[in-house]
Design a protein around this motif. Structure first.
Motif, PDB file in Angstrom:
ATOM      1  N   ARG A  19      34.912  22.696  20.431  1.00 53.97           N
ATOM      2  CA  ARG A  19      34.332  22.415  19.120  1.00 53.97           C
ATOM      3  C   ARG A  19      33.826  20.988  19.122  1.00 53.97           C
ATOM      4  N   ALA A  20      32.621  20.813  19.655  1.00 55.53           N
ATOM      5  CA  ALA A  20      32.071  19.462  19.777  1.00 55.53           C
ATOM      6  C   ALA A  20      31.784  18.883  18.401  1.00 55.53           C
ATOM      7  N   VAL A  21      31.211  19.690  17.545  1.00 61.73           N
ATOM      8  CA  VAL A  21      31.007  19.296  16.152  1.00 61.73           C
ATOM      9  C   VAL A  21      31.623  20.403  15.317  1.00 61.73           C
ATOM     10  N   ASP A  22      32.526  20.020  14.409  1.00 59.12           N
ATOM     11  CA  ASP A  22      33.330  21.050  13.760  1.00 59.12           C
ATOM     12  C   ASP A  22      33.342  20.866  12.244  1.00 59.12           C
ATOM     13  N   GLY A  23      32.262  21.230  11.611  1.00 56.16           N
ATOM     14  CA  GLY A  23      32.218  21.184  10.157  1.00 56.16           C
ATOM     15  C   GLY A  23      31.965  19.789   9.618  1.00 56.16           C
ATOM     16  N   VAL A  24      30.743  19.319   9.764  1.00 55.96           N
ATOM     17  CA  VAL A  24      30.422  17.967   9.300  1.00 55.96           C
ATOM     18  C   VAL A  24      29.539  18.055   8.059  1.00 55.96           C
ATOM     19  N   ASP A  25      29.865  17.266   7.029  1.00 54.02           N
ATOM     20  CA  ASP A  25      29.041  17.183   5.830  1.00 54.02           C
ATOM     21  C   ASP A  25      28.702  15.722   5.572  1.00 54.02           C
ATOM     22  N   PHE A  26      27.444  15.440   5.318  1.00 54.73           N
ATOM     23  CA  PHE A  26      27.056  14.157   4.749  1.00 54.73           C
ATOM     24  C   PHE A  26      25.616  14.235   4.292  1.00 54.73           C
ATOM     25  N   ALA A  27      25.194  13.222   3.562  1.00 55.91           N
ATOM     26  CA  ALA A  27      23.806  13.193   3.105  1.00 55.91           C
ATOM     27  C   ALA A  27      23.251  11.813   3.394  1.00 55.91           C
ATOM     28  N   ILE A  28      21.982  11.762   3.771  1.00 58.15           N
ATOM     29  CA  ILE A  28      21.354  10.480   4.096  1.00 58.15           C
ATOM     30  C   ILE A  28      20.211  10.240   3.121  1.00 58.15           C
ATOM     31  N   GLN A  29      20.192   9.052   2.527  1.00 53.96           N
ATOM     32  CA  GLN A  29      19.152   8.724   1.544  1.00 53.96           C
ATOM     33  C   GLN A  29      17.898   8.221   2.250  1.00 53.96           C
ATOM     34  N   PRO A  30      16.744   8.433   1.637  1.00 54.81           N
ATOM     35  CA  PRO A  30      15.519   7.927   2.265  1.00 54.81           C
ATOM     36  C   PRO A  30      15.579   6.417   2.420  1.00 54.81           C
ATOM     37  N   VAL A  40      27.455  -3.627  16.329  1.00 55.76           N
ATOM     38  CA  VAL A  40      26.086  -3.154  16.129  1.00 55.76           C
ATOM     39  C   VAL A  40      25.986  -2.405  14.811  1.00 55.76           C
ATOM     40  N   ILE A  41      26.965  -1.539  14.574  1.00 61.63           N
ATOM     41  CA  ILE A  41      26.984  -0.738  13.331  1.00 61.63           C
ATOM     42  C   ILE A  41      27.009  -1.660  12.104  1.00 61.63           C
ATOM     43  N   GLU A  42      27.885  -2.645  12.158  1.00 60.79           N
ATOM     44  CA  GLU A  42      28.027  -3.539  11.006  1.00 60.79           C
ATOM     45  C   GLU A  42      26.724  -4.301  10.779  1.00 60.79           C
ATOM     46  N   TYR A  43      26.022  -4.613  11.877  1.00 64.35           N
ATOM     47  CA  TYR A  43      24.803  -5.408  11.792  1.00 64.35           C
ATOM     48  C   TYR A  43      23.677  -4.618  11.145  1.00 64.35           C
ATOM     49  N   ILE A  44      23.560  -3.335  11.475  1.00 67.39           N
ATOM     50  CA  ILE A  44      22.326  -2.625  11.133  1.00 67.39           C
ATOM     51  C   ILE A  44      22.488  -1.557  10.060  1.00 67.39           C
ATOM     52  N   CYS A  45      23.717  -1.046   9.823  1.00 69.36           N
ATOM     53  CA  CYS A  45      23.841   0.150   8.988  1.00 69.36           C
ATOM     54  C   CYS A  45      24.084  -0.157   7.517  1.00 69.36           C
ATOM     55  N   ASP A  46      23.588   0.766   6.671  1.00 73.83           N
ATOM     56  CA  ASP A  46      23.891   0.671   5.242  1.00 73.83           C
ATOM     57  C   ASP A  46      25.172   1.432   4.922  1.00 73.83           C
ATOM     58  N   ARG A  47      25.252   2.631   5.430  1.00 72.14           N
ATOM     59  CA  ARG A  47      26.465   3.407   5.250  1.00 72.14           C
ATOM     60  C   ARG A  47      26.924   3.906   6.607  1.00 72.14           C
ATOM     61  N   VAL A  48      28.202   4.188   6.752  1.00 75.93           N
ATOM     62  CA  VAL A  48      28.764   4.523   8.048  1.00 75.93           C
ATOM     63  C   VAL A  48      29.687   5.729   7.933  1.00 75.93           C
ATOM     64  N   ALA A  49      29.559   6.657   8.868  1.00 74.17           N
ATOM     65  CA  ALA A  49      30.521   7.747   8.991  1.00 74.17           C
ATOM     66  C   ALA A  49      31.282   7.561  10.297  1.00 74.17           C
ATOM     67  N   VAL A  50      32.594   7.691  10.242  1.00 72.64           N
ATOM     68  CA  VAL A  50      33.427   7.567  11.435  1.00 72.64           C
ATOM     69  C   VAL A  50      33.796   8.974  11.874  1.00 72.64           C
ATOM     70  N   MET A  51      33.548   9.278  13.135  1.00 70.71           N
ATOM     71  CA  MET A  51      33.843  10.631  13.635  1.00 70.71           C
ATOM     72  C   MET A  51      35.027  10.620  14.572  1.00 70.71           C
ATOM     73  N   TYR A  52      35.810  11.690  14.470  1.00 72.32           N
ATOM     74  CA  TYR A  52      36.908  11.871  15.413  1.00 72.32           C
ATOM     75  C   TYR A  52      37.034  13.358  15.721  1.00 72.32           C
ATOM     76  N   VAL A  53      36.978  13.725  16.994  1.00 72.40           N
ATOM     77  CA  VAL A  53      37.073  15.106  17.455  1.00 72.40           C
ATOM     78  C   VAL A  53      36.224  16.058  16.607  1.00 72.40           C
ATOM     79  N   GLY A  54      34.941  15.749  16.501  1.00 70.50           N
ATOM     80  CA  GLY A  54      34.012  16.680  15.885  1.00 70.50           C
ATOM     81  C   GLY A  54      33.996  16.672  14.373  1.00 70.50           C
ATOM     82  N   GLN A  55      34.802  15.799  13.753  1.00 66.85           N
ATOM     83  CA  GLN A  55      34.803  15.769  12.294  1.00 66.85           C
ATOM     84  C   GLN A  55      34.613  14.351  11.789  1.00 66.85           C
TER      85      GLN A  55
END
Lengths: 379, 325, 352
Positions: free
Chosen positions: C34-45, C231-246
């Motif tokens: 299960r490489a990706v196992d039920g991920v939900d999020f939304a990205i704003q323009p 890098v993430i802190e430098y460039i991102c507005d919002r961040v999702a942290v993934m662990y074992v496909g979730q």
């Protein structure tokens, strides 16, 4: 040498408009060539092979007579070319005529030079008419001994000139290697590609079949398959049948290489990128996969040609491949089935044997150099 | 280990199955069926009635469809019934029993000879890369690869008869040809066989030597070799102890490719040297379209090759625990 | 799930990518990975949405599913073209056929991690950058050259380089070529799959700045995948942290870095080296290895490595909950734990 599949598909009309690059643009093909050039022996072999194929192409012109012209000199040993006669006078290149006698004990013909008969050699002499490349007829030959005879590689049991037979035999032996390899290329790319691209069950089945074919000793398999070729077929049919038989084994190595490369390339990001920007499968295969695996395939093919040439020679030698009146090096070697021929008339087999060995050796060196150059980006 | 054994055995069964299909194709390929060929071999004077021909066809089951014919052939084969050679008028099994031992007696020693010679030479060539001897071996190797077995055999016959006045063809020299078994006769046979082994082994040695050299060169550039050197191990001891042990497994596992070549070489060399192996038998069978005999020989040779590869793989796994699938 | 009023450009719902376990004759069919196992999020323009996690957590697979370089097993990828008509329904990219996907290929592009394998070594820059333009029918012949020249200059390369081949360029330059190739289709959304991970630190900053400039001038939206928190802190507005496909935590950049709510996020942040030899911090180091995606642990997939685990963590799988407005976390104990963010270390060390 390399698969030059890197031509641009984008508007040629703009080519002039490209500002002159400051540095020299080095294409991957050029890099490969540079790398290949470092392998001296391979370059020499390439030159040798090109020369050999050219001579073969014009075999009827280069050879002094047709392969079937008989003479009264049976089993005559090769004449040697002299520049000075027995008195030390310079005569230009010439050969001595034969002095024939019969060994009273063995009843074999014995030949010696006849110093009284000197046949000067000349370039571009008139002789038998022959067809060049099937295009036009001419009676011009590269060299000959006007007014005499010249057998630089000796003659066979019917007094036919071995040199002419060797050159004509090369047409068959060398073309078998080439065409058969092209066939293996198509088969190997197709089957290996299917195996590598689709994977899964198809891949497993194809791999098992390849393993099984590799496990079968080649000569026995070839013998068995060659037996299926009807004896009463015309020579051309037999030629293509033997070609097919030889290719049936050699595609496996191409397929293995193609499969491995397909598998490796499929995972490369530039292929993913092409899918993401909407390239279809056909385009991805034709523009991204095949150009990148061609160099490896060419190497495998180069290394496969010697095997095929040896295969044809061996089959014809054993009498189950091509048969007279077709002339190939293998057919010529059939003579060497008899112990007497091997010992008493060595020129009958040393000629074709030397041809086979030198061509095979050259292809091996070429393949070696090509293998080193196949990946121009390594080191 | 057991799982590997199972996996490998099933793989072998699959391979043997495909080989049997190919061998069966060899029987089926020649135009007409072998009753035709059989009739052709009979003396021309006899008039054979159509009924007799049909009876022969029915006897060999040639009127059934291919699948039925294959099934009958393979099930008979597995029971040890290889069919009848109409040319020799004997069972194929009989002929095989007579000829096969000599094929094995040449191929197996050749395989041992190839590895016994190629491995040390390969090691030497890698360790003393670009030395005079390395170049010599490489050169001789290329020549060895370029001369097909049967040409080498012809060359040796020529050299032997021209310069030594001997005759190397046949299993025995003329003086022992009809003599009863004696020490001299055995030695004579062995000397003739060793010539065959030399001829066949040359190409295989050349190829294997190159592989060994390449593998070892790869290993020698690894950091662990440097480390061992830094520890102060004597050079030869070091090389034999670590990199050679790593490099040798893949070299020995090339037997899957080498063995078919050696069998192939044995058959054609035996034909030239007139040794009574299955080679000349196969050639005769092929020439007279004695297809059951031909296919059986191809099948048996291939299966033996597969078994040989399987056994050497098992040995390799047993000796080198890294290779396990 | 997302509470921001603006309509998202991309909404991922229950996305899964399972790899069929290889079935051999001798092994019972193993559980799928299960490489990706039920991920939900939304990205704003217009935003840069970060995706962070250890290698093997499924972030690259997720990114490739969104760009449809891979076919997701299940779930929805709802894409709404910005500036489209108001009532326009978003399209589910996950179920589109290859031909149905075609019109959206132009909008969604990808930038890759490896500058070596991402460019076809046997094509010149003109062909590499020009091919997407040609096959999507944006320009032909002479116009392609002009476009490629323009794109090369936009990414900081010279137009006369277009006849050269990738091997003549450095890693950073090759990454610029990859960016130019993606820009050729004037995309709205770019999946940046670790675009700077393979580069030297000095070059990283150049590429990041280039990406930011392009985002501003072309109104791009980025899904930015990285394992480097800096890098993430430098460039991102919002961040999702993934662990074992979730996704285990999702928050705005500031919220995440000032107050992480998931123990895994805390551990990741603690693993970032601080360039101060005097700095001493409590070890929140990760023990053990990333869980096996074919056989994830029971309960919370992180529990075997978590130093705050309770009995409940071993049995019940936590849901992704919005603990603070806009801050989602998948942890039973999110409310009771006080976890340290990077600022804490700096602050603590500042005090003598």
């Amino acid at each position: 040498m390399t698969a030059e599949a890197t031509t641009s598909e984008i508007g040629d009309e703009g080519a002039v408009a490209v500002p002159a690059a400051v540095g020299k643009v080095v294409s991957p093909a050029r890099l490969t060539w540079w790398k290949f050039r470092r392998h001296r022996l391979a370059v020499a072999s390439l030159v040798f092979l090109i020369a050999a194929y050219l001579v073969t192409l014009f075999a009827s012109f280069v050879s002094p007579s047709s392969p079937s012209t008989r003479s009264r000199y049976l089993y005559a040993p090769p004449q040697s070319v002299h520049l000075f006669d027995k008195d030390g006078t310079f005569r230009g290149p010439f050969v001595y005529g034969y002095r024939m006698s019969r060994d009273p004990k063995t009843m074999r013909l014995v030949y010696a030079d006849d110093p009284s008969r000197i046949f000067p050699l000349a370039l571009f002499v008139r002789g038998e008419t022959h067809e060049v490349l099937g295009l036009f007829e001419t009676d011009l030959h590269l060299f000959g001994a006007p007014g005499g005879y010249v057998f630089l590689a000796g003659t066979d049991a019917f007094g036919r000139d071995m040199l002419s037979r060797l050159l004509h035999g090369a047409q068959i032996s060398l073309s078998v290697g080439m065409i058969s390899v092209l066939l293996s290329l198509v088969l190997g790319l197709l089957i290996g590609g299917v195996s590598g691209l689709f994977g899964g069950r198809i891949d497993t089945v194809i791999q098992r079949i390849i393993e099984a074919i590799i496990a079968i000793p080649t000569i026995p398999l070839w013998l068995g398959l060659a037996a299926a070729v009807p004896r009463d077929w015309p020579p051309v049919y037999q030629y293509f049948a033997i070609l097919l038989v030889l290719s049936l084994v050699s595609w496996t190595s191409t397929a293995r290489v193609a499969r491995g490369r397909f598998l490796a390339l499929r995972e490369q990001d530039f292929v993913t990128a092409a899918r993401v920007y909407g390239a279809g499968w056909f385009r991805i295969i034709a523009r991204h996969l095949v150009p990148n695996l061609m160099s490896y395939v060419i190497v495998t093919l180069t290394l496969a040609i010697p095997g095929i040439i040896i295969g044809e020679t061996a089959l014809s030698f054993l009498g189950v491949g091509l048969k007279p009146p077709t002339v190939s090096w293998g057919v010529l070697l059939q003579e060497a089935q008899k112990i007497q021929t091997i010992t008493f008339y060595p020129w009958l087999w040393i000629g074709p044997a030397a041809c086979v060995v030198s061509i095979v050796l050259a292809f091996n060196f070429l393949g070696d150099g090509a293998r080193d150059a196949a990946d121009p980006f390594s080191r | 280990m057991l799982a590997y054994l199972m996996h490998r055995s099933l793989q072998m069964v699959a391979t043997v199955f495909i080989i049997s299909v190919i061998a069966f194709l060899v029987i089926q390929l020649p135009p007409g069926d072998f009753v035709n060929s059989y009739l052709a071999t009979l003396s021309g004077g006899d008039q054979i009635t159509q009924d007799a021909v049909e009876a022969l066809r029915a006897q060999f089951g040639l009127d059934d469809n291919l699948l039925v014919q294959y099934w009958r052939w393979i099930s008979n084969l597995l029971m040890g019934n290889f069919g009848i050679s109409f040319q020799y008028q004997r069972t194929v099994l009989d002929l095989l029993e007579e000829r096969l031992p000599l094929t094995l007696a040449i191929t197996i020693p050749t395989a041992l000879f190839v590895y016994a010679l190629a491995v040390p030479i390969g090691i030497y060539s890698a360790v003393r890369q670009y030395s005079v001897l390395d170049y010599t071996f490489t050169f001789v190797g290329f020549i060895g690869l370029a001369i097909p077995n049967f040409l080498m055999a012809i060359l040796l016959i020529y050299v032997n008869s021209t310069y030594f006045g001997g005759n190397v063809a046949g299993l025995f020299s003329p003086e022992y040809e009809l003599a009863p078994w004696s020490v001299g006769r055995v030695l004579d046979m062995l000397s003739n066989l060793s010539l065959a082994i030399l001829i066949i082994g040359l190409g295989g040695t050349a190829a294997t030597m190159r592989v060994m050299r390449g593998m070892l060169l790869d290993e020698l550039s690894q950091a662990y070799v440097e480390t061992a050197r830094a520890k102060g191990l004597p050079e030869w001891k070091l090389i034999l102890k670590y990199p050679v042990r790593v490099a040798i497994s893949p070299v020995l596992s090339t037997i899957g490719f080498t063995l078919p070549h050696l069998v192939s070489g044995t058959e054609i060399t035996a034909t030239v040297l007139n040794l009574p192996t299955t080679g000349p038998l196969l050639l005769n069978a092929v020439r007279s379209q004695d297809m059951f005999l031909a296919a059986s020989i191809i099948f048996i040779l291939s299966v033996l090759t597969v078994i040989g590869t399987f056994l050497s793989d098992l040995l390799l796994v047993w000796a080198d625990p890294r290779i396990r699938l | 799930m997302n509470t921001t009023p603006a309509e998202p450009i991309l909404r991922v719902e229950g996305l899964c990518k399972h790899y069929g376990a290889r079935r051999s004759m001798f092994q019972a069919a193993a559980a799928p990975i299960r490489a990706v196992d039920g991920v939900d999020f939304a990205i704003q323009p217009g935003e840069t949405f970060g995706l962070v996690g250890e290698s093997g957590c499924g972030k690259t697979t997720l990114g490739r599913c969104i760009a449809r370089a891979l076919d997701p097993t299940s779930g929805r990828i709802l894409y709404k073209r910005p500036g489209g008509a108001d009532g326009e329904e978003p399209v589910d990219l996950a179920t589109l056929s290859p031909s149905g996907m075609r019109p959206y290929r132009r909008d969604l592009q990808m930038i890759f991690q490896d500058p070596i394998t991402s460019l076809n070594p046997r094509m010149s820059l003109l062909d590499i950058i020009g091919e997407p333009i040609v096959i999507n029918g944006i320009a032909k012949g002479r116009a392609v050259r002009d476009m490629v020249a323009d794109l090369l200059e936009q990414v900081g390369l010279r137009a006369d380089h277009m006849t050269r081949y990738p091997h003549a360029f450095s890693g950073g330059q090759r990454q610029r070529i990859g960016i130019a190739r993606a820009l050729g289709l004037s995309p709205r959304f770019i999946v940046c799959d670790e675009p700077v991970s393979a580069l030297d630190v000095s070059v990283q900053a150049q590429i990041l700045n280039l990406l930011q400039d392009l985002q501003a001038s072309r109104q791009l939206t980025y899904l930015f995948i990285a394992h480097d928190l800096g890098v993430i802190e430098y460039i991102c507005d919002r961040v999702a942290v993934m662990y074992v496909g979730q996704v285990v935590e999702l928050a705005s950049n500031e919220a995440l870095f000032s107050r992480p709510l998931h123990p895994y996020t805390e551990a990741l942040m603690a693993a970032v080296p601080v360039p101060d030899p005097a700095a001493r911090r409590e070890a929140a180091v990760l023990e053990g290895e990333l869980a096996n995606a074919a056989n994830p642990p029971s309960g919370c997939t992180f529990h075997p490595r978590c130093r705050y685990r309770t009995e409940a963590c071993k049995t019940t799988r936590p849901a992704l909950r919005e603990v603070v407005p806009g801050h989602f976390v998948r942890c039973h104990r999110a409310e009771e734990l006080t976890l340290a963010g990077p600022s804490d270390y700096v602050a603590r060390e500042a005090r003598p």
